[in-house]
Design a protein around this motif. Structure first.
Motif, PDB file in Angstrom:
ATOM      1  N   ARG A  73      29.598  -4.920 -18.472  1.00  0.00           N
ATOM      2  CA  ARG A  73      28.631  -4.655 -19.838  1.00  0.00           C
ATOM      3  C   ARG A  73      27.413  -5.811 -19.810  1.00  0.00           C
ATOM      4  O   ARG A  73      26.472  -5.550 -20.252  1.00  0.00           O
ATOM      5  CB  ARG A  73      29.423  -4.480 -21.155  1.00  0.00           C
ATOM      6  CG  ARG A  73      30.007  -3.236 -21.220  1.00  0.00           C
ATOM      7  CD  ARG A  73      30.724  -3.028 -22.639  1.00  0.00           C
ATOM      8  NE  ARG A  73      31.759  -3.905 -22.934  1.00  0.00           N
ATOM      9  CZ  ARG A  73      32.931  -3.358 -22.681  1.00  0.00           C
ATOM     10  NH1 ARG A  73      33.356  -2.251 -22.258  1.00  0.00           N
ATOM     11  NH2 ARG A  73      34.032  -4.431 -23.008  1.00  0.00           N
ATOM     12  N   MET A  74      27.901  -6.939 -19.703  1.00  0.00           N
ATOM     13  CA  MET A  74      26.866  -8.109 -19.758  1.00  0.00           C
ATOM     14  C   MET A  74      25.915  -7.918 -18.642  1.00  0.00           C
ATOM     15  O   MET A  74      24.855  -8.056 -18.888  1.00  0.00           O
ATOM     16  CB  MET A  74      27.848  -9.565 -19.327  1.00  0.00           C
ATOM     17  CG  MET A  74      26.962 -10.692 -19.590  1.00  0.00           C
ATOM     18  SD  MET A  74      28.068 -12.080 -19.320  1.00  0.00           S
ATOM     19  CE  MET A  74      28.408 -11.960 -17.584  1.00  0.00           C
ATOM     20  N   HIS A  75      26.360  -7.680 -17.523  1.00  0.00           N
ATOM     21  CA  HIS A  75      25.412  -7.422 -16.198  1.00  0.00           C
ATOM     22  C   HIS A  75      24.533  -5.981 -16.535  1.00  0.00           C
ATOM     23  O   HIS A  75      23.231  -6.431 -16.215  1.00  0.00           O
ATOM     24  CB  HIS A  75      26.377  -6.852 -15.119  1.00  0.00           C
ATOM     25  CG  HIS A  75      25.880  -6.985 -13.661  1.00  0.00           C
ATOM     26  ND1 HIS A  75      25.143  -7.887 -13.135  1.00  0.00           N
ATOM     27  CD2 HIS A  75      25.196  -5.943 -13.115  1.00  0.00           C
ATOM     28  CE1 HIS A  75      24.443  -7.510 -12.133  1.00  0.00           C
ATOM     29  NE2 HIS A  75      24.546  -6.117 -11.869  1.00  0.00           N
ATOM     30  N   HIS A  76      24.616  -5.374 -17.506  1.00  0.00           N
ATOM     31  CA  HIS A  76      23.923  -4.116 -17.744  1.00  0.00           C
ATOM     32  C   HIS A  76      22.971  -4.514 -18.891  1.00  0.00           C
ATOM     33  O   HIS A  76      22.405  -3.492 -19.389  1.00  0.00           O
ATOM     34  CB  HIS A  76      24.693  -2.681 -17.786  1.00  0.00           C
ATOM     35  CG  HIS A  76      25.052  -2.168 -16.821  1.00  0.00           C
ATOM     36  ND1 HIS A  76      26.659  -2.080 -16.187  1.00  0.00           N
ATOM     37  CD2 HIS A  76      24.440  -1.891 -15.526  1.00  0.00           C
ATOM     38  CE1 HIS A  76      26.608  -1.620 -15.054  1.00  0.00           C
ATOM     39  NE2 HIS A  76      25.455  -1.424 -14.424  1.00  0.00           N
ATOM     40  N   GLY A  77      23.375  -5.756 -19.466  1.00  0.00           N
ATOM     41  CA  GLY A  77      22.439  -5.990 -20.624  1.00  0.00           C
ATOM     42  C   GLY A  77      22.881  -5.224 -21.953  1.00  0.00           C
ATOM     43  O   GLY A  77      22.261  -5.422 -23.039  1.00  0.00           O
ATOM     44  N   ASP A  78      24.402  -4.770 -22.091  1.00  0.00           N
ATOM     45  CA  ASP A  78      24.449  -3.947 -23.154  1.00  0.00           C
ATOM     46  C   ASP A  78      25.098  -4.842 -24.372  1.00  0.00           C
ATOM     47  O   ASP A  78      25.251  -4.253 -25.650  1.00  0.00           O
ATOM     48  CB  ASP A  78      25.789  -3.076 -22.671  1.00  0.00           C
ATOM     49  CG  ASP A  78      25.337  -1.954 -21.737  1.00  0.00           C
ATOM     50  OD1 ASP A  78      24.112  -1.691 -21.638  1.00  0.00           O
ATOM     51  OD2 ASP A  78      26.240  -1.487 -20.885  1.00  0.00           O
ATOM     52  N   VAL A  79      25.270  -6.087 -24.171  1.00  0.00           N
ATOM     53  CA  VAL A  79      25.842  -7.041 -24.870  1.00  0.00           C
ATOM     54  C   VAL A  79      25.174  -8.150 -25.283  1.00  0.00           C
ATOM     55  O   VAL A  79      24.955  -8.878 -24.257  1.00  0.00           O
ATOM     56  CB  VAL A  79      27.473  -7.346 -24.763  1.00  0.00           C
ATOM     57  CG1 VAL A  79      28.393  -6.040 -24.803  1.00  0.00           C
ATOM     58  CG2 VAL A  79      27.513  -7.964 -23.562  1.00  0.00           C
ATOM     59  N   LEU A  80      25.313  -8.780 -26.679  1.00  0.00           N
ATOM     60  CA  LEU A  80      24.760 -10.121 -26.745  1.00  0.00           C
ATOM     61  C   LEU A  80      25.956 -11.063 -26.192  1.00  0.00           C
ATOM     62  O   LEU A  80      25.809 -11.712 -25.549  1.00  0.00           O
ATOM     63  CB  LEU A  80      24.428 -10.391 -28.228  1.00  0.00           C
ATOM     64  CG  LEU A  80      23.019 -11.110 -28.635  1.00  0.00           C
ATOM     65  CD1 LEU A  80      22.004 -10.755 -27.556  1.00  0.00           C
ATOM     66  CD2 LEU A  80      22.783 -11.059 -30.114  1.00  0.00           C
ATOM     67  N   ARG A  81      27.025 -11.001 -26.859  1.00  0.00           N
ATOM     68  CA  ARG A  81      28.142 -11.430 -26.459  1.00  0.00           C
ATOM     69  C   ARG A  81      29.410 -10.739 -26.672  1.00  0.00           C
ATOM     70  O   ARG A  81      29.620  -9.970 -27.654  1.00  0.00           O
ATOM     71  CB  ARG A  81      28.634 -12.843 -27.262  1.00  0.00           C
ATOM     72  CG  ARG A  81      27.780 -13.842 -26.616  1.00  0.00           C
ATOM     73  CD  ARG A  81      28.347 -14.091 -25.261  1.00  0.00           C
ATOM     74  NE  ARG A  81      27.771 -15.762 -24.741  1.00  0.00           N
ATOM     75  CZ  ARG A  81      26.651 -15.818 -23.981  1.00  0.00           C
ATOM     76  NH1 ARG A  81      25.886 -14.796 -23.769  1.00  0.00           N
ATOM     77  NH2 ARG A  81      26.409 -16.997 -23.529  1.00  0.00           N
ATOM     78  N   SER A  82      30.484 -10.616 -25.664  1.00  0.00           N
ATOM     79  CA  SER A  82      31.754  -9.879 -25.672  1.00  0.00           C
ATOM     80  C   SER A  82      32.839 -11.328 -25.960  1.00  0.00           C
ATOM     81  O   SER A  82      32.265 -12.158 -25.280  1.00  0.00           O
ATOM     82  CB  SER A  82      32.263  -9.258 -24.637  1.00  0.00           C
ATOM     83  OG  SER A  82      31.141  -8.244 -24.292  1.00  0.00           O
TER      84      SER A  82
END
Ligand code: APR
Ligand code: ZN
Ligand code: ZN
Length: 361
Positions: free
Chosen positions: A348-357
């Motif tokens: 998800r981070m790689h796809h820019g979907d999150v600020l922070r998990s």
């Protein structure tokens, strides 16, 4: 005594991380055993897993964490069992040239735990950034623990351990943003969004958020951006100049780490303005600039190292501002996840979907 706990380990270059049982020793002199309550997922963890930092596999990942001190070793007086602490990956030594000259944020003689954590077969683990907090418990140097107000949420507090501190510090420490300043932030991921929040804390009059992803600009607005620019189809430099009466911003903060955005930051500042570089480029990246522009525009070009923070000064202060409702750390937590979800969070981070998990234990 030793402790058997569950932890997220990267065993080899590019291989998915695995949930493993690890052995954590009791703290020795100067060390602290910390029961982790939350740990954010950061690009640097993925970078370790991909072998981009070094080849010292297996790595114990995780480094943006908060937890409770379970026990301390001989000679530890600054923290005690029961303290709620944020971990930092740069505990300063107080003795090196940088420390003695009053610039401890450039201390590279950092303190980490001396004893090793291991896999159950005895293989030594290399903890990410000397922390390794995707684990139920971890062993650190006591100086890596900063006590903060217990009432803060662990998920929010842990974020100050890395990316969010880097962004806030880029504004308040490196950029020295002042009351009434205009600030432009290029790149509004976790770090850039934190730079926006930091600029507001410092009293900026205008905070211009620039990104190529509208989702990031929405969050930027929530964190106090007064203007947003999607630079996918707009010239970022022109847009920033237009929004600042034709001058450029007093402080421009670059939070991407690419040549084109470094260049935008360079030209989007007002004459004698400050450029703060907090985005980390890769070794092969280069930027060519006319020397006359470098000379003629004046001002300052500064890189920001971990937000040039002093954990013992900045962490408790920012937690207090958070508890007073003046710094919305919760806004950075896109999702809370379990230890065995780290691999999915990387995706998800790689796809820019999150600020922070954030892993919550
Ligand atoms: N122009 C503007 N924004 C861009 C561009 C571009 N050309 N390319 C990417 N971005 C945006 C992305 O859309 C994203 O919102 O930059 C942001 C980067 O954010 P994240 O990937 O979430 O990274 P973050 O954790 O914020 O770190 C940013 O700071 O400390 C460093 O190592 C870190 O170099 C990294 C940077
Ligand atoms: Zn030092
Ligand atoms: Zn990090």
């Amino acid at each position: 005594m030793t402790h058997q706990v569950r932890a997220v380990v990267a065993r080899g270059k590019g291989a998915p991380v695995s949930l493993e049982t690890i052995i954590v020793p009791d703290p020795g002199p100067g060390e602290a055993l910390v029961k982790i309550e939350a740990c954010g997922v950061c690009h640097t963890d993925l970078h370790y897993r991909e072998g981009g930092i070094n080849d010292d596999f297996p790595f114990l990942l995780g480094h943006e964490a908060a937890g409770v001190v379970e026990s301390v070793g001989e000679g530890v007086t600054d923290v005690a069992p029961g303290d709620f602490v944020i971990l930092n990956w740069r505990a300063v030594c107080g003795n090196c040239r940088a420390c003695r000259r009053g610039r401890p944020w450039y201390c590279f003689s950092t303190h980490n735990a001396k004893q090793k954590m291991t896999l159950t077969d005895g293989t030594e683990l290399a903890p990410a950034l000397g922390i390794g907090a995707f684990a139920e418990k971890t062993l650190v140097a006591a100086g890596q623990c900063t006590k903060v107000d217990r009432t803060a949420s662990a998920a929010a507090a842990g974020l100050l351990g890395c990316g969010v501190m880097a962004g806030i510090g880029a504004a308040i420490n490196t950029g020295n943003v002042g009351r009434g300043d205009s600030v432009a932030v290029i790149g509004c991921g976790g770090v850039g969004a934190a730079a926006i929040a930091g600029s507001n804390l410092a009293g900026a009059a205008k905070v211009i958020a620039v990104d190529i992803d509208d989702r990031k600009l929405d969050t930027a607005r929530k964190l106090g951006a007064t203007h947003t620019v999607n630079s996918k189809d707009t010239d970022a430099v022109e847009a920033i100049r237009e929004l600042t009466g034709g001058f450029g911003a007093d402080v421009v903060i670059e939070a991407v780490g690419r040549p084109e955005t470094y260049k935008q930051a360079f030209y989007a500042r007002d004459l004698a303005g400050t450029v703060v570089l907090v985005g980390v480029p890769t070794p092969e990246m280069k930027l060519e600039l006319p020397l006359l522009d470098v000379f003629g525009r004046g001002g300052a070009l500064k890189s920001s190292w971990y937000g040039d923070c002093l954990p013992s000064r900045d962490f408790p202060m920012l937690i207090d501002l958070y508890l007073q409702g003046r710094l919305d750390l919760d806004a950075f937590v896109t999702e809370t996840i379990a230890l065995d979800d780290v691999e999915k969070a990387f995706e998800r981070m790689h796809h820019g979907d999150v600020l922070r998990s954030v892993v919550v234990l």
